[in-house]
Write a protein that holds these residues in place. Structure first.
Motif, PDB file in Angstrom:
ATOM      1  N   ASN A 191     -31.271  43.172  16.611  1.00 15.00           N
ATOM      2  CA  ASN A 191     -31.124  44.482  15.958  1.00 15.00           C
ATOM      3  C   ASN A 191     -29.671  44.820  15.643  1.00 15.00           C
ATOM      4  O   ASN A 191     -29.234  45.966  15.797  1.00 15.00           O
ATOM      5  N   VAL A 192     -28.933  43.828  15.192  1.00 11.91           N
ATOM      6  CA  VAL A 192     -27.533  44.022  14.806  1.00 11.91           C
ATOM      7  C   VAL A 192     -27.454  44.191  13.294  1.00 11.91           C
ATOM      8  O   VAL A 192     -28.159  43.510  12.540  1.00 11.91           O
ATOM      9  N   LYS A 193     -26.576  45.095  12.847  1.00 12.60           N
ATOM     10  CA  LYS A 193     -26.422  45.387  11.426  1.00 12.60           C
ATOM     11  C   LYS A 193     -24.962  45.202  11.022  1.00 12.60           C
ATOM     12  O   LYS A 193     -24.067  45.759  11.670  1.00 12.60           O
ATOM     13  N   LEU A 194     -24.745  44.420   9.973  1.00 13.21           N
ATOM     14  CA  LEU A 194     -23.400  44.189   9.452  1.00 13.21           C
ATOM     15  C   LEU A 194     -23.332  44.648   8.000  1.00 13.21           C
ATOM     16  O   LEU A 194     -24.279  44.435   7.234  1.00 13.21           O
ATOM     17  N   TYR A 195     -22.196  45.213   7.634  1.00 12.13           N
ATOM     18  CA  TYR A 195     -21.961  45.582   6.248  1.00 12.13           C
ATOM     19  C   TYR A 195     -20.973  44.612   5.610  1.00 12.13           C
ATOM     20  O   TYR A 195     -20.453  43.702   6.261  1.00 12.13           O
ATOM     21  N   GLN A 196     -20.707  44.799   4.331  1.00 14.33           N
ATOM     22  CA  GLN A 196     -19.890  43.852   3.578  1.00 14.33           C
ATOM     23  C   GLN A 196     -18.488  43.720   4.164  1.00 14.33           C
ATOM     24  O   GLN A 196     -17.907  44.656   4.696  1.00 14.33           O
ATOM     25  N   GLY A 197     -17.939  42.524   4.043  1.00 13.90           N
ATOM     26  CA  GLY A 197     -16.556  42.280   4.440  1.00 13.90           C
ATOM     27  C   GLY A 197     -16.326  42.126   5.926  1.00 13.90           C
ATOM     28  O   GLY A 197     -15.180  41.978   6.359  1.00 13.90           O
ATOM     29  N   VAL A 198     -17.370  42.138   6.740  1.00 18.29           N
ATOM     30  CA  VAL A 198     -17.199  41.986   8.190  1.00 18.29           C
ATOM     31  C   VAL A 198     -16.844  40.535   8.516  1.00 18.29           C
ATOM     32  O   VAL A 198     -17.459  39.605   7.999  1.00 18.29           O
ATOM     33  N   ILE A 218     -21.543  39.681  19.998  1.00 20.68           N
ATOM     34  CA  ILE A 218     -21.996  41.015  19.599  1.00 20.68           C
ATOM     35  C   ILE A 218     -23.343  41.244  20.275  1.00 20.68           C
ATOM     36  O   ILE A 218     -24.316  40.535  19.988  1.00 20.68           O
ATOM     37  N   GLU A 219     -23.417  42.217  21.168  1.00 19.50           N
ATOM     38  CA  GLU A 219     -24.656  42.443  21.897  1.00 19.50           C
ATOM     39  C   GLU A 219     -25.666  43.235  21.052  1.00 19.50           C
ATOM     40  O   GLU A 219     -25.390  43.591  19.906  1.00 19.50           O
ATOM     41  N   ASP A 220     -26.839  43.504  21.613  1.00 23.89           N
ATOM     42  CA  ASP A 220     -27.943  44.121  20.887  1.00 23.89           C
ATOM     43  C   ASP A 220     -27.595  45.505  20.337  1.00 23.89           C
ATOM     44  O   ASP A 220     -26.791  46.244  20.922  1.00 23.89           O
ATOM     45  N   ASN A 221     -28.228  45.846  19.208  1.00 22.55           N
ATOM     46  CA  ASN A 221     -28.222  47.208  18.646  1.00 22.55           C
ATOM     47  C   ASN A 221     -26.833  47.686  18.239  1.00 22.55           C
ATOM     48  O   ASN A 221     -26.533  48.881  18.318  1.00 22.55           O
ATOM     49  N   VAL A 222     -25.995  46.761  17.787  1.00 21.44           N
ATOM     50  CA  VAL A 222     -24.641  47.113  17.340  1.00 21.44           C
ATOM     51  C   VAL A 222     -24.629  47.255  15.821  1.00 21.44           C
ATOM     52  O   VAL A 222     -25.281  46.490  15.106  1.00 21.44           O
ATOM     53  N   ILE A 223     -23.869  48.241  15.329  1.00 25.67           N
ATOM     54  CA  ILE A 223     -23.638  48.407  13.895  1.00 25.67           C
ATOM     55  C   ILE A 223     -22.149  48.182  13.639  1.00 25.67           C
ATOM     56  O   ILE A 223     -21.302  48.771  14.317  1.00 25.67           O
ATOM     57  N   ILE A 224     -21.850  47.339  12.651  1.00 22.25           N
ATOM     58  CA  ILE A 224     -20.455  47.050  12.298  1.00 22.25           C
ATOM     59  C   ILE A 224     -20.291  47.363  10.820  1.00 22.25           C
ATOM     60  O   ILE A 224     -20.909  46.717   9.961  1.00 22.25           O
ATOM     61  N   TYR A 225     -19.443  48.341  10.522  1.00 20.49           N
ATOM     62  CA  TYR A 225     -19.301  48.818   9.147  1.00 20.49           C
ATOM     63  C   TYR A 225     -18.285  47.989   8.359  1.00 20.49           C
ATOM     64  O   TYR A 225     -17.600  47.112   8.897  1.00 20.49           O
ATOM     65  N   ASP A 240     -25.348  48.647  21.716  1.00 29.30           N
ATOM     66  CA  ASP A 240     -25.480  50.023  21.220  1.00 29.30           C
ATOM     67  C   ASP A 240     -24.137  50.645  20.842  1.00 29.30           C
ATOM     68  O   ASP A 240     -23.976  51.869  20.925  1.00 29.30           O
ATOM     69  N   SER A 241     -23.199  49.825  20.433  1.00 23.56           N
ATOM     70  CA  SER A 241     -21.901  50.330  19.979  1.00 23.56           C
ATOM     71  C   SER A 241     -21.862  50.413  18.457  1.00 23.56           C
ATOM     72  O   SER A 241     -22.655  49.781  17.756  1.00 23.56           O
ATOM     73  N   VAL A 242     -20.917  51.200  17.964  1.00 29.06           N
ATOM     74  CA  VAL A 242     -20.687  51.332  16.524  1.00 29.06           C
ATOM     75  C   VAL A 242     -19.221  51.017  16.246  1.00 29.06           C
ATOM     76  O   VAL A 242     -18.327  51.611  16.858  1.00 29.06           O
ATOM     77  N   ILE A 243     -18.992  50.069  15.335  1.00 28.08           N
ATOM     78  CA  ILE A 243     -17.637  49.692  14.932  1.00 28.08           C
ATOM     79  C   ILE A 243     -17.419  50.219  13.522  1.00 28.08           C
ATOM     80  O   ILE A 243     -18.131  49.835  12.589  1.00 28.08           O
ATOM     81  N   GLY A 244     -16.460  51.080  13.348  1.00 30.05           N
ATOM     82  CA  GLY A 244     -16.216  51.698  12.053  1.00 30.05           C
ATOM     83  C   GLY A 244     -15.569  50.750  11.062  1.00 30.05           C
ATOM     84  O   GLY A 244     -15.106  49.658  11.402  1.00 30.05           O
ATOM     85  N   GLY A 245     -15.521  51.183   9.815  1.00 27.99           N
ATOM     86  CA  GLY A 245     -14.922  50.386   8.763  1.00 27.99           C
ATOM     87  C   GLY A 245     -13.444  50.142   8.976  1.00 27.99           C
ATOM     88  O   GLY A 245     -12.730  50.977   9.527  1.00 27.99           O
ATOM     89  N   ASN A 246     -12.983  48.953   8.583  1.00 24.33           N
ATOM     90  CA  ASN A 246     -11.564  48.564   8.611  1.00 24.33           C
ATOM     91  C   ASN A 246     -10.993  48.432  10.014  1.00 24.33           C
ATOM     92  O   ASN A 246      -9.765  48.311  10.170  1.00 24.33           O
ATOM     93  N   VAL A 247     -11.827  48.417  11.033  1.00 28.02           N
ATOM     94  CA  VAL A 247     -11.333  48.231  12.402  1.00 28.02           C
ATOM     95  C   VAL A 247     -10.875  46.785  12.585  1.00 28.02           C
ATOM     96  O   VAL A 247     -11.488  45.848  12.082  1.00 28.02           O
ATOM     97  N   TRP A 248      -9.787  46.614  13.347  1.00 30.78           N
ATOM     98  CA  TRP A 248      -9.293  45.295  13.769  1.00 30.78           C
ATOM     99  C   TRP A 248      -9.428  45.257  15.290  1.00 30.78           C
ATOM    100  O   TRP A 248      -8.773  46.001  16.001  1.00 30.78           O
TER     101      TRP A 248
END
Length: 274
Positions: A191-198, A218-225, A240-248
């Motif tokens: 249940n991991v979700k990745l957006y463009q450019g990750v 990357i553990e379960d239920n993570v969203i990476i923008y 269950d973490s959320v990584i915002g856009g442009n994070v390093w």
């Protein structure tokens, strides 16, 4: 070139060719096998001039085509290629079930998706995931290089680069996807979700690190923008973490974390006062 120069060039080529460790199937043949296998699993799209072939006949033809793809690599296979073909197709129902979960996750999460049919037929993220899951089975069967040819075929069509050795759980979602990079030793939960450019990459690209875990977990239920970069084999993104856009990110974070990038934005008027 003169005839003598041509002969010298041909001899140099022959010497180089004799030094190659591997011979591989052609890229067009690999691409046709991938596309025909996905169409066999999900016959949603049809050619205008298609003629009816039974499912059993198509299945046998795909078995033959995989055997043909393996033929140039036969000296490097752990067992006879026909054994690998049999094992691959024995595992195909599991691959099919995994891809159904992927398509359902994308359709459920993306408000732009009208249903799993659109996801399967059109979405580049699903296509890249499908090719990865097919290639990963061959990786587990210890087939060299061919799995990478498959995922690079998908990479060339989608802009999504997933190494076939990566470990990816169920219900995986890559949205849009252009520029996504998932490295060889990356581990991704369910249940991991990745957006463009990750990018799930390595901090050290030295050849001496080839046998080490170089890419993050990357553990379960993570969203990476979009455009987030997460690096390092010791880096773990807790569930269950959320990584915002442009994070390093190059260090581990606990479960239920929110990580975001802040920037200073200055807005100026383009009008000039007189």
């Amino acid at each position: 070139m003169t005839p003598a120069e041509q002969q010298q060039f041909f001899e140099r080529m022959a010497t180089q060719n004799a030094s190659f460790r591997y011979y591989l199937p052609s890229k067009p043949d690999v691409g046709r096998f991938i596309d025909n296998l996905i169409r066999f699993l999900f016959p949603i799209t049809q050619d205008c001039r298609a003629f009816t072939v039974s499912t059993a006949d198509t299945y046998r033809d795909l078995n033959d085509k995989l055997s043909c793809l393996l033929k140039p690599l036969k000296e490097h296979l752990p067992v006879d290629r026909e054994v690998i073909v049999e094992r691959f197709f024995d595992l195909l129902p599991n691959t099919y079930d995994e891809l159904l979960l992927d398509s359902q996750a994308i359709a459920a999460f993306d408000p732009a998706a009208s249903g799993v049919e659109e996801v399967i037929a059109i979405y580049p993220g699903f296509y890249a995931i499908a090719v990865y899951r097919i290639a990963h089975v061959l990786t587990d069967l210890e087939v060299p290089l061919l799995p990478r040819m498959m995922t690079e075929y998908a990479h060339s069509h989608t802009g999504i680069d997933i190494h076939p050795n990566a470990e990816i759980g169920s219900s995986f979602f890559v949205d849009h996807g252009t520029g996504v990079v998932i490295g060889e030793t990356a581990v991704i939960g369910s249940n991991v979700k990745l957006y463009q450019g990750v990018t799930l990459g390595a901090t050290n690209v030295a050849k001496s690190m080839a046998s080490k875990k170089r890419h993050p977990t990357i553990e379960d239920n993570v969203i990476i923008y979009a455009n987030a970069t997460i690096l390092g084999g010791r880096t773990v993104v807790g569930h269950d973490s959320v990584i915002g856009g442009n994070v390093w990110l190059t260090q581990s974070i606990e479960p239920y974390s929110l990580v975001y990038h802040t920037s200073q934005i200055e807005v100026r008027s383009l009008t000039t006062e007189h």
